[in-house]
Each structure stands twice: as structure tokens, then as C-alpha cells.
Design an enzyme around this catalytic site. Structure first.
Site, mmCIF file in Angstrom:
data_model
loop_
_atom_site.group_PDB
_atom_site.id
_atom_site.type_symbol
_atom_site.label_atom_id
_atom_site.label_comp_id
_atom_site.label_asym_id
_atom_site.label_seq_id
_atom_site.Cartn_x
_atom_site.Cartn_y
_atom_site.Cartn_z
ATOM 1 N N TYR A 1 0.848 -1.187 0.000
ATOM 2 C CA TYR A 1 0.000 0.000 0.000
ATOM 3 C C TYR A 1 0.884 1.238 0.000
ATOM 4 O O TYR A 1 1.367 1.689 1.042
ATOM 5 C CB TYR A 1 -0.933 0.005 1.212
ATOM 6 C CG TYR A 1 -1.877 -1.176 1.286
ATOM 7 C CD1 TYR A 1 -2.151 -1.955 0.160
ATOM 8 C CD2 TYR A 1 -2.490 -1.524 2.483
ATOM 9 C CE1 TYR A 1 -3.008 -3.034 0.228
ATOM 10 C CE2 TYR A 1 -3.361 -2.604 2.556
ATOM 11 C CZ TYR A 1 -3.604 -3.364 1.431
ATOM 12 O OH TYR A 1 -4.459 -4.434 1.505
ATOM 13 N N TYR B 1 -12.982 -8.031 2.300
ATOM 14 C CA TYR B 1 -12.516 -6.694 1.939
ATOM 15 C C TYR B 1 -13.331 -6.186 0.752
ATOM 16 O O TYR B 1 -13.990 -6.944 0.054
ATOM 17 C CB TYR B 1 -11.009 -6.657 1.673
ATOM 18 C CG TYR B 1 -10.500 -7.316 0.411
ATOM 19 C CD1 TYR B 1 -10.515 -6.645 -0.808
ATOM 20 C CD2 TYR B 1 -9.934 -8.583 0.447
ATOM 21 C CE1 TYR B 1 -10.014 -7.229 -1.959
ATOM 22 C CE2 TYR B 1 -9.436 -9.184 -0.704
ATOM 23 C CZ TYR B 1 -9.471 -8.495 -1.905
ATOM 24 O OH TYR B 1 -8.976 -9.081 -3.050
ATOM 25 N N SER B 2 -13.291 -4.879 0.550
ATOM 26 C CA SER B 2 -14.125 -4.191 -0.447
ATOM 27 C C SER B 2 -15.611 -4.490 -0.253
ATOM 28 O O SER B 2 -16.330 -4.746 -1.231
ATOM 29 C CB SER B 2 -13.691 -4.549 -1.875
ATOM 30 O OG SER B 2 -12.457 -3.944 -2.182
ATOM 31 N N PRO B 3 -16.110 -4.450 0.991
ATOM 32 C CA PRO B 3 -17.532 -4.738 1.208
ATOM 33 C C PRO B 3 -18.447 -3.674 0.627
ATOM 34 O O PRO B 3 -19.632 -3.925 0.405
ATOM 35 C CB PRO B 3 -17.646 -4.780 2.738
ATOM 36 C CG PRO B 3 -16.572 -3.846 3.203
ATOM 37 C CD PRO B 3 -15.430 -4.071 2.247
#
Length: 323
Positions: A56, A213-215
Site C-alpha cells: 500500500y 474486503y471491499s464490502p
């Protein structure tokens, strides 16, 4: 909830810090001070799980997390990852700005990575250490070798639990065959349910925590993306399925159709999207990509939204009709 051998309870909603790391993937937006404030506010909101990774923004996310938790390390459960490198050889993964990310899960590479992560995070241990992506040719390190390295790190006390992200069901079983696997991180939202076929059932059957993740599909399911939006090339949203114009319109139609549920539960759009995931199984935890304390406070409200089976089924059936 409990994860592996971590002593403290772990919050079902965690804070993901990909966006907080900033950099080219997020259009160069400066989110650092807001990000630090968000991380520092998390414990007071009931969130102790913070997820980061060297990939990241090339270590910057880890540095921000380390700065934010300084003096309060025991209030947090930290996830960071290994397997994406930009200053060492590996199988090509992606280009971010002018820099190439490579995949490598070779033990020597992992040992170099953990030293750097511990330094950036300014800590002597990582609670959950996670392989970010599976190895691929020509650096197709056997899972047995990767797990052996991670088990050695756990035995030394440098990590407390072992995770893997973006794996399939067969790879989960291979981790368990050769060692330990405590948590699997997977892309999961009401718009992206592919993991329900094999991966999620395999994890749950074997006592492996599922982390979604990425909900919110990068803001679509939070009501934060307007109609007609087109992501800039090179940014994190560019090329993603639900940011294609026709699909984006379908998704936004669905979000509008949730209005009766927002009124019924006195909640927001994001609350419903996260509550739907949490309702699927008690062994699921969700990562929130909040970059502001108020966004995290809003996402945490999902814990108090108890969807009826009928409403959860209606939401699923609507989503299944989309392209």
C-alpha cells in the site's frame, strides 16, 4: 471474536488502510493526517483491528499506522502482509505509477519483508501476518515452504497468527495440510459473491476466520459514487467491474431500491451493505476502508443492524439479478 492464538478479542469490523496510504493508486490524494486521526479514533469506536500492507504505497501505509499507534500498541490487533515487493525480483503483479510490484513468497524474501514491516510499524511483533497473493510462475514457491517460514516466525514470537489473502479453497486446504491458517482475506460484497461457492464454506468448515474486503465496492455501496462517474486511468477504481458504466447504473439502482430498508432499520446505505455480509455467518469479519473518523463511526453502526432473514434474502435476490 477470536482469531488464532491472539490473546484479545478482535472486532468484527476492522479498519483497512490501503486508501490511507495514499499514492498513485488513489490519485495522489493526501489522506495521511485524516488517516492517522481515523486509526487513533478506532479503539474508542470499538474497532481494534487495523489492516495494512507494504504494497500500500510502497510501505507508506505501514509507516502511517506505526505513527498513529505509537504509545498505544496494545490497543490494536495489527495485520500486515508479505509477498508483494518492488525492490526485489518476483513474478510481475502490477504497475503502480512508475513502480512495478512483483509477487514473491520465497522464504528469504519473507524474512527481508518482515524486518522492514516491523521497522515501519515500530513494533516487535505482528498479530496477523498474511500472504498477500498466492505465488505464481516463475516464482511459484510451494505453499509448504511459505507455511514453514511463517510457522518459524510464529514460533519465534514475531507473529501471532497466520493469514492468506486472495487464495482459493484448494490453497486453503494446502496451508492447513502443512501448518496453520487462522484467517483468509477475500473480496466479498453483495455484488461480488463468488467466494460463497467454495472458498468461504471451506474456511468455515475448517475453523478459519473469513475477512471480507471491499464490502462497499469502493464506495458504490456506501452511496458515495454518483451516476456517470468515470474513474481516472491508473487509479484503484479504474478497470473494476462495477465501475463500468452499465453495471454502475445497475448497482446504483439497487442502492436506491434499499430505501425502504434504510427507513425500516434507521440506518445508512453502507450500514446495510456491511450488515448483509455480517449476517451471512458469525465467523465473518469485515474491513472498512474509512479514511475519516466519521466514516468509520458510520460503518461501525452496521453491528447494530440485525437484518431479518426475509430482508437479507430480498437483498440477495435483487443483487443476483444484476449483470
Amino acid at each position: 471474536m477470536r482469531i488464532g492464538d491472539i490473546a484479545q478479542d478482535v472486532s468484527r469490523i476492522g479498519l483497512g488502510t490501503w486508501a490511507i496510504g495514499g499514492g498513485p493508486a488513489f490519485g495522489g490524494v493526501d489522506t495521511e493526517q485524516q488517516g492517522i486521526a481515523t486509526i487513533q479514533a478506532a479503539p474508542s469506536l470499538g474497532v481494534n483491528l487495523v489492516d495494512t500492507a507494504p504494497g500500500y504505497n510502497f510501505g507508506r501505509s505501514e509507516e502511517i499506522v506505526g505513527e498513529a499507534i505509537a504509545g498505544h500498541r496494545d490497543e490494536y490487533v495489527l495485520i500486515t502482509k508479505c509477498g508483494l515487493v518492488w525492490d526485489a525480483p518476483g513474478a510481475f503483479f502490477n504497475r503502480v505509477g512508475d513502480t512495478v510490484l512483483n509477487r514473491s513468497l520465497e522464504p528469504d524474501s519473507i524474512l527481508r519483508e518482515i524486518d522492514r514491516s516491523l521497522e515501519r510499524l515500530d513494533t516487535d511483533h505482528i498479530d496477523i501476518y498474511m500472504a498477500h497473493w498466492p505465488a505464481i510462475p516463475p516464482y511459484n514457491t510451494p505453499i509448504a515452504d511459505t507455511v514453514a517460514c511463517l510457522m518459524d516466525l510464529k514460533a519465534s514470537g514475531r507473529i501471532r497468527a497466520i493469514g492468506a489473502a486472495n487464495v482459493n479453497a484448494e490453497q486453503v486446504l494446502e496451508y492447513l495440510r502443512y501448518g496453520q491458517l487462522d484467517i483468509v482475506q477475500m473480496r466479498y460484497s453483495i455484488l461480488d459473491r463468488a467466494v460463497e461457492q467454495e472458498l468461504m464454506p471451506t474456511c468455515i468448515a475448517n475453523g478459519v476466520t473469513v475477512q471480507a474486503y471491499s464490502p462497499l465496492e469502493m464506495g458504490i455501496l456506501a452511496g458515495a459514487v454518483p451516476r456517470g462517474y468515470q474513474p481516472e486511468p491508473g487509479t484503484a477504481r479504474y478497470g473494476k467491474k462495477w465501475f463500468e458504466q452499465a453495471r454502475l447504473e445497475q448497482a446504483l439502482d439497487m442502492v436506491e431500491a434499499w430505501e425502504p430498508l434504510r427507513n425500516k432499520y434507521n440506518c445508512g446505505t453502507a450500514d446495510l451493505a456491511i450488515a448483509w455480509i455480517l449476517a451471512q455467518n458469525p465467523h465473518i469479519t469485515v474491513l472498512s476502508g474509512s479514511t475519516k473518523p466519521e466514516e468509520l463511526a458510520q460503518n461501525v453502526r452496521a453491528l447494530s443492524v440485525e437484518l431479518t432473514d426475509e430482508d437479507a434474502t430480498w437483498m440477495r435476490e435483487y443483487a443476483e439479478q444484476l449483470g
